[in-house]
Each structure stands twice: as C-alpha cells, then as structure tokens.
Design a protein around this motif. Structure first.
Motif, PDB file in Angstrom:
ATOM      1  N   ALA A  20     -33.283 -54.399  -0.914  1.00 49.19           N
ATOM      2  CA  ALA A  20     -32.934 -53.008  -0.607  1.00 49.19           C
ATOM      3  C   ALA A  20     -32.474 -52.366  -1.903  1.00 49.19           C
ATOM      4  O   ALA A  20     -31.538 -52.858  -2.527  1.00 49.19           O
ATOM      5  N   ASP A  21     -33.139 -51.304  -2.337  1.00 43.81           N
ATOM      6  CA  ASP A  21     -32.704 -50.612  -3.547  1.00 43.81           C
ATOM      7  C   ASP A  21     -32.097 -49.281  -3.139  1.00 43.81           C
ATOM      8  O   ASP A  21     -32.803 -48.355  -2.736  1.00 43.81           O
ATOM      9  N   LEU A  22     -30.776 -49.191  -3.258  1.00 39.70           N
ATOM     10  CA  LEU A  22     -30.033 -48.053  -2.736  1.00 39.70           C
ATOM     11  C   LEU A  22     -29.600 -47.075  -3.828  1.00 39.70           C
ATOM     12  O   LEU A  22     -28.818 -46.161  -3.569  1.00 39.70           O
ATOM     13  N   TRP A  23     -30.098 -47.273  -5.046  1.00 34.52           N
ATOM     14  CA  TRP A  23     -29.895 -46.297  -6.127  1.00 34.52           C
ATOM     15  C   TRP A  23     -31.245 -45.677  -6.439  1.00 34.52           C
ATOM     16  O   TRP A  23     -32.191 -46.369  -6.792  1.00 34.52           O
ATOM     17  N   HIS A  24     -31.319 -44.346  -6.312  1.00 37.94           N
ATOM     18  CA  HIS A  24     -32.588 -43.637  -6.514  1.00 37.94           C
ATOM     19  C   HIS A  24     -33.333 -44.154  -7.748  1.00 37.94           C
ATOM     20  O   HIS A  24     -34.484 -44.593  -7.666  1.00 37.94           O
ATOM     21  N   ALA A  25     -32.673 -44.080  -8.898  1.00 41.85           N
ATOM     22  CA  ALA A  25     -33.326 -44.366 -10.177  1.00 41.85           C
ATOM     23  C   ALA A  25     -33.822 -45.793 -10.273  1.00 41.85           C
ATOM     24  O   ALA A  25     -34.874 -46.054 -10.871  1.00 41.85           O
ATOM     25  N   ASN A  26     -33.096 -46.723  -9.692  1.00 40.76           N
ATOM     26  CA  ASN A  26     -33.447 -48.130  -9.885  1.00 40.76           C
ATOM     27  C   ASN A  26     -34.710 -48.532  -9.129  1.00 40.76           C
ATOM     28  O   ASN A  26     -35.350 -49.531  -9.453  1.00 40.76           O
ATOM     29  N   ASN A  27     -35.091 -47.755  -8.129  1.00 38.16           N
ATOM     30  CA  ASN A  27     -36.365 -48.019  -7.452  1.00 38.16           C
ATOM     31  C   ASN A  27     -37.515 -47.956  -8.437  1.00 38.16           C
ATOM     32  O   ASN A  27     -38.481 -48.709  -8.338  1.00 38.16           O
ATOM     33  N   GLN A  28     -37.415 -47.041  -9.397  1.00 38.26           N
ATOM     34  CA  GLN A  28     -38.459 -46.928 -10.414  1.00 38.26           C
ATOM     35  C   GLN A  28     -38.488 -48.170 -11.296  1.00 38.26           C
ATOM     36  O   GLN A  28     -39.560 -48.626 -11.705  1.00 38.26           O
ATOM     37  N   ILE A  29     -37.324 -48.728 -11.588  1.00 35.82           N
ATOM     38  CA  ILE A  29     -37.270 -49.950 -12.399  1.00 35.82           C
ATOM     39  C   ILE A  29     -37.897 -51.111 -11.637  1.00 35.82           C
ATOM     40  O   ILE A  29     -38.631 -51.922 -12.204  1.00 35.82           O
ATOM     41  N   VAL A  30     -37.639 -51.184 -10.334  1.00 37.76           N
ATOM     42  CA  VAL A  30     -38.286 -52.205  -9.501  1.00 37.76           C
ATOM     43  C   VAL A  30     -39.800 -52.038  -9.538  1.00 37.76           C
ATOM     44  O   VAL A  30     -40.551 -53.018  -9.666  1.00 37.76           O
ATOM     45  N   LEU A  31     -40.273 -50.799  -9.439  1.00 34.37           N
ATOM     46  CA  LEU A  31     -41.703 -50.515  -9.520  1.00 34.37           C
ATOM     47  C   LEU A  31     -42.267 -50.970 -10.858  1.00 34.37           C
ATOM     48  O   LEU A  31     -43.314 -51.639 -10.921  1.00 34.37           O
ATOM     49  N   LYS A  65     -29.789 -53.280 -20.112  1.00 32.87           N
ATOM     50  CA  LYS A  65     -29.015 -54.243 -19.315  1.00 32.87           C
ATOM     51  C   LYS A  65     -29.410 -54.181 -17.841  1.00 32.87           C
ATOM     52  O   LYS A  65     -29.605 -55.213 -17.188  1.00 32.87           O
ATOM     53  N   THR A  66     -29.564 -52.964 -17.329  1.00 29.75           N
ATOM     54  CA  THR A  66     -29.949 -52.798 -15.927  1.00 29.75           C
ATOM     55  C   THR A  66     -31.358 -53.315 -15.664  1.00 29.75           C
ATOM     56  O   THR A  66     -31.625 -53.920 -14.617  1.00 29.75           O
ATOM     57  N   VAL A  67     -32.275 -53.110 -16.608  1.00 30.94           N
ATOM     58  CA  VAL A  67     -33.634 -53.645 -16.474  1.00 30.94           C
ATOM     59  C   VAL A  67     -33.590 -55.170 -16.408  1.00 30.94           C
ATOM     60  O   VAL A  67     -34.260 -55.796 -15.569  1.00 30.94           O
ATOM     61  N   LYS A  68     -32.775 -55.792 -17.250  1.00 25.98           N
ATOM     62  CA  LYS A  68     -32.664 -57.255 -17.257  1.00 25.98           C
ATOM     63  C   LYS A  68     -32.067 -57.775 -15.948  1.00 25.98           C
ATOM     64  O   LYS A  68     -32.537 -58.770 -15.388  1.00 25.98           O
ATOM     65  N   ILE A  69     -31.026 -57.106 -15.458  1.00 24.34           N
ATOM     66  CA  ILE A  69     -30.397 -57.526 -14.194  1.00 24.34           C
ATOM     67  C   ILE A  69     -31.391 -57.422 -13.041  1.00 24.34           C
ATOM     68  O   ILE A  69     -31.515 -58.348 -12.220  1.00 24.34           O
ATOM     69  N   THR A  70     -32.088 -56.302 -12.972  1.00 28.02           N
ATOM     70  CA  THR A  70     -33.072 -56.104 -11.908  1.00 28.02           C
ATOM     71  C   THR A  70     -34.170 -57.161 -11.977  1.00 28.02           C
ATOM     72  O   THR A  70     -34.603 -57.694 -10.950  1.00 28.02           O
ATOM     73  N   ALA A  71     -34.598 -57.493 -13.192  1.00 27.57           N
ATOM     74  CA  ALA A  71     -35.622 -58.530 -13.372  1.00 27.57           C
ATOM     75  C   ALA A  71     -35.098 -59.889 -12.926  1.00 27.57           C
ATOM     76  O   ALA A  71     -35.826 -60.674 -12.309  1.00 27.57           O
ATOM     77  N   ASP A  72     -33.838 -60.187 -13.224  1.00 25.04           N
ATOM     78  CA  ASP A  72     -33.240 -61.464 -12.797  1.00 25.04           C
ATOM     79  C   ASP A  72     -33.217 -61.561 -11.276  1.00 25.04           C
ATOM     80  O   ASP A  72     -33.455 -62.633 -10.706  1.00 25.04           O
ATOM     81  N   VAL A  73     -32.916 -60.442 -10.614  1.00 16.78           N
ATOM     82  CA  VAL A  73     -32.893 -60.432  -9.150  1.00 16.78           C
ATOM     83  C   VAL A  73     -34.300 -60.642  -8.593  1.00 16.78           C
ATOM     84  O   VAL A  73     -34.503 -61.471  -7.699  1.00 16.78           O
ATOM     85  N   LEU A  74     -35.267 -59.939  -9.123  1.00 16.88           N
ATOM     86  CA  LEU A  74     -36.637 -59.999  -8.587  1.00 16.88           C
ATOM     87  C   LEU A  74     -37.325 -61.327  -8.868  1.00 16.88           C
ATOM     88  O   LEU A  74     -38.109 -61.812  -8.045  1.00 16.88           O
ATOM     89  N   GLY A  75     -37.055 -61.903 -10.034  1.00 16.94           N
ATOM     90  CA  GLY A  75     -37.707 -63.171 -10.388  1.00 16.94           C
ATOM     91  C   GLY A  75     -39.200 -62.998 -10.595  1.00 16.94           C
ATOM     92  O   GLY A  75     -39.685 -61.934 -10.973  1.00 16.94           O
ATOM     93  N   ASP A  76     -39.952 -64.082 -10.345  1.00 10.41           N
ATOM     94  CA  ASP A  76     -41.405 -64.101 -10.549  1.00 10.41           C
ATOM     95  C   ASP A  76     -41.729 -63.638 -11.978  1.00 10.41           C
ATOM     96  O   ASP A  76     -41.157 -64.147 -12.928  1.00 10.41           O
TER      97      ASP A  76
END
Length: 348
Positions: free
Chosen positions: A52-63, A147-158
């Motif tokens: 669940a991505d509940l911060w508007h901006a971070n959805n783009q980083i997930v994408l 830093k946020t890109v790295k954290i998001t990547a750590d969460v997503l894995g793969d």
C-alpha cells in the motif's frame, strides 16, 4: 517396525501439507530488516508482493522501480494523474484509500498489504494500532530523494535495488553535468527564481529550504525566498520586494496562473513579468518540481531555462522520451513529451 512406518507416514503427510500451503504461509518466517527515513529498523517479509503506497509522490517511485504491479492501495492524487494512468493503466483498478491526510482503514485492512509506504507520521501510528506494518519515506532535498528511492527498493525487492542504483547514478550524473556547466557563472548572474506552488494561489510559494530550493540552486539559480520552506504564503509586497527574474508555476492550473500573472497590473513591476520569463513547470507521472523521481529531468530543464546559452545542446524532448522508455518502458511520442514539458495532460 510399526513405529518407523508410522513416523515415515507422518513425515510424508507433513511434507504434503507444507506443499499445499500458499506461498505467503511458507514464507511466514522469512523476514528482512529495512530502515526508514527516521532510521527505524522495521521487519518485513523477504518477499513482498502486496504494497500500500499512501504517499502520493512515492507511488511514482514504486512505478519507476518496477513495482507497480505490487500496489494494492494508492492515493486519490495518483489515481487522478493523467500521465500515471497513461503509463500504467492498471492504476485505475488499485483502490485509492487516502487523500494524504486520512486513510480508509477498514478498506485498507481488507486489501491485506504486507507493507505500507507513507510520509505521514500520524497515519503511521494509526496503521500500527490496526496491526499493519508501515515504512516512513519522505525528503526535502536530493540526498533525501536518493535515500527514499533506496528504502522503497529495499521494500520491493526483486530487481528494484538494481534499478534504484541505475536511477541514482543518472540523477547524480545530471546534477554533476549541470553544476560543471554553471560553475563559472557569477552569483550576480544567477537569476532570482520565484516558484509558485500551484495555479490556485499565486502567493503560495516554495522557498529555498525545500526540494525546490535544492534544484533551483543546483541549476544555477537563486531562490527568491531563500529562508522560507515549501508551501508558504507571502504577500504581494514580499514578491515585489524580492523582484524575481524568473517565475515558475507548478502543479494544477499552472498555465491559467501564468496568463493571469502576465496580465495582472499588480505584477507588472516584477522583472520576470517585464521580460516575459514566467513559465509552467513540467508535469509527468508526478509534477517534476515536487517530491518527484523526475527531478532527474527537472534539474536539466531548469538549467536550460535559467542559462539557455549554456545548454543549447540539451534536447529536453529527447531526454524525456529516453527517461520514460528506460524507467517506465513507455514509448513516449515527441508530441507527448512536449505536452509533459508544458505541464499538459496526454494528447488523445
């Protein structure tokens, strides 16, 4: 003999039962530790498939990191963003369960996310009380973005950590390129830049103590309000005193706001208006100027805007097309790249 036979039978039954378990049950004990932006150590499943991505901006980083198919909840802003929907049409099928301030907790629980990414500390407390795992992400400068890109990547894995590394290298490369080109520009030759947050209010601005201030400085400009943070209300008197050389309007209704500023008698004494240097900020899968992974393009665009003679060879249409192909696997047409650069929705 009978005991051995029974023992073997029980082992076989246990193994068969294990094989029949769903993947998430088998991996229930397999965990990893990620660190959020506050330095908190958080235990999450090794294989994360429901986010669940509940911060508007971070959805783009997930994408950008290739994790959009893992989204089980998003935000209203992202679901309404025309470029996000163009690049990733399935976002319309992902429930928008927050406006950034409040969350629809009952519906979120039904979505059963393994991890929630968010920037709102109060919302994080609510998630914890509901038994959900949250990871804080946020930033106000380029170091925070990385830093946020790295954290998001750590969460997503793969493959996300590899993509994150490539993206950070590109971001740092673009910043280094711009800084090298502008290093000999004297301070008095750097334009004073007023950044207006959105078209809805011409007096709500973003000052130097923000991500906006960071890209303005790195692109060879000076923020007109260096001691202010983002989303700060100022007076017309303050603007006239600051007398910016360049005005940039971000987010929604930007073109209408630019037109109004150029025509409004109150603004006619401002250098930027006198010299017709009032611009719309580009907007793609998220506005380039604010909390965006497309900051990697923003710093190039801003440098070319501030110092056109130094960056004649930088083709922002081509740069935008290459970025979208590389990170979103989306073939952006020349016309649509131009729409993004003008802050407009996709051509239909």
């Amino acid at each position: 003999m009978l005991r051995n036979t029974l023992k073997k039978g029980l082992i076989a039954l246990s193994f068969a039962a294990f094989l029949s378990l769903p993947a998430y049950a088998k991996n229930v004990q397999e965990v990893k530790i990620v660190q959020d932006v506050k330095g908190n150590q958080i235990e999450i499943p090794t294989q994360v498939t429901r986010v669940a991505d509940l911060w508007h901006a971070n959805n783009q980083i997930v994408l950008l990191l290739g994790g959009a198919d893992k989204l089980v909840a998003t935000t209203d802003v992202i679901q309404k963003n025309p470029w996000f929907g163009e690049v990733y049409p399935n976002i319309k099928n992902v429930p928008a369960l927050t406006n950034g301030q409040t969350v629809q907790m009952e519906e979120l629980l039904q979505r059963n996310p393994q991890v929630a990414l968010l920037s709102n500390a109060k919302m994080l407390d609510e998630l914890k009380q509901a038994g959900l795992t949250g990871v804080l992400v946020s930033f106000q400068n380029f170091d925070g973005l990385k830093k946020t890109v790295k954290i998001t990547a750590d969460v997503l894995g793969d493959n996300a950590p590899k993509i994150a590394q490539e993206y950070i290298q590109e971001l740092e490369g673009n910043i280094a390129f711009v800084e090298a080109r502008t290093k000999d520009v004297k301070e008095q030759d750097k334009p004073s830049v007023l950044h207006i947050s959105s078209g809805s209010n011409q007096l709500k601005i973003d000052g130097g103590k923000s991500i906006i201030g960071d890209w303005v400085n790195k692109a060879g400009g000076r923020n007109a309000f260096p001691d202010q943070a983002n989303l700060v209300e100022v007076s017309m008197e303050d603007v006239l005193k600051a007398n910016p050389d360049v005005i940039i309007v971000g987010s929604t209704d930007a073109q209408a706001s630019v037109d109004k500023i150029l025509q409004d008698a109150n603004w006619q004494g401002v250098n930027a208006v006198k010299n017709k240097r009032v611009f719309v900020n580009p907007t793609g899968t998220f506005p380039w100027d604010r909390y965006s992974a497309e900051e990697a393009l923003q710093v190039l665009w801003a440098a070319k805007l501030f110092h056109p003679n130094l960056f004649k060879d930088v083709d922002m249409v081509a740069k935008t097309q290459a970025f979208y192909k590389k990170y979103y696997n989306y073939a952006l047409s020349k016309e649509n790249a131009e729409q993004i650069l003008q802050g407009l929705p996709p051509l239909k």
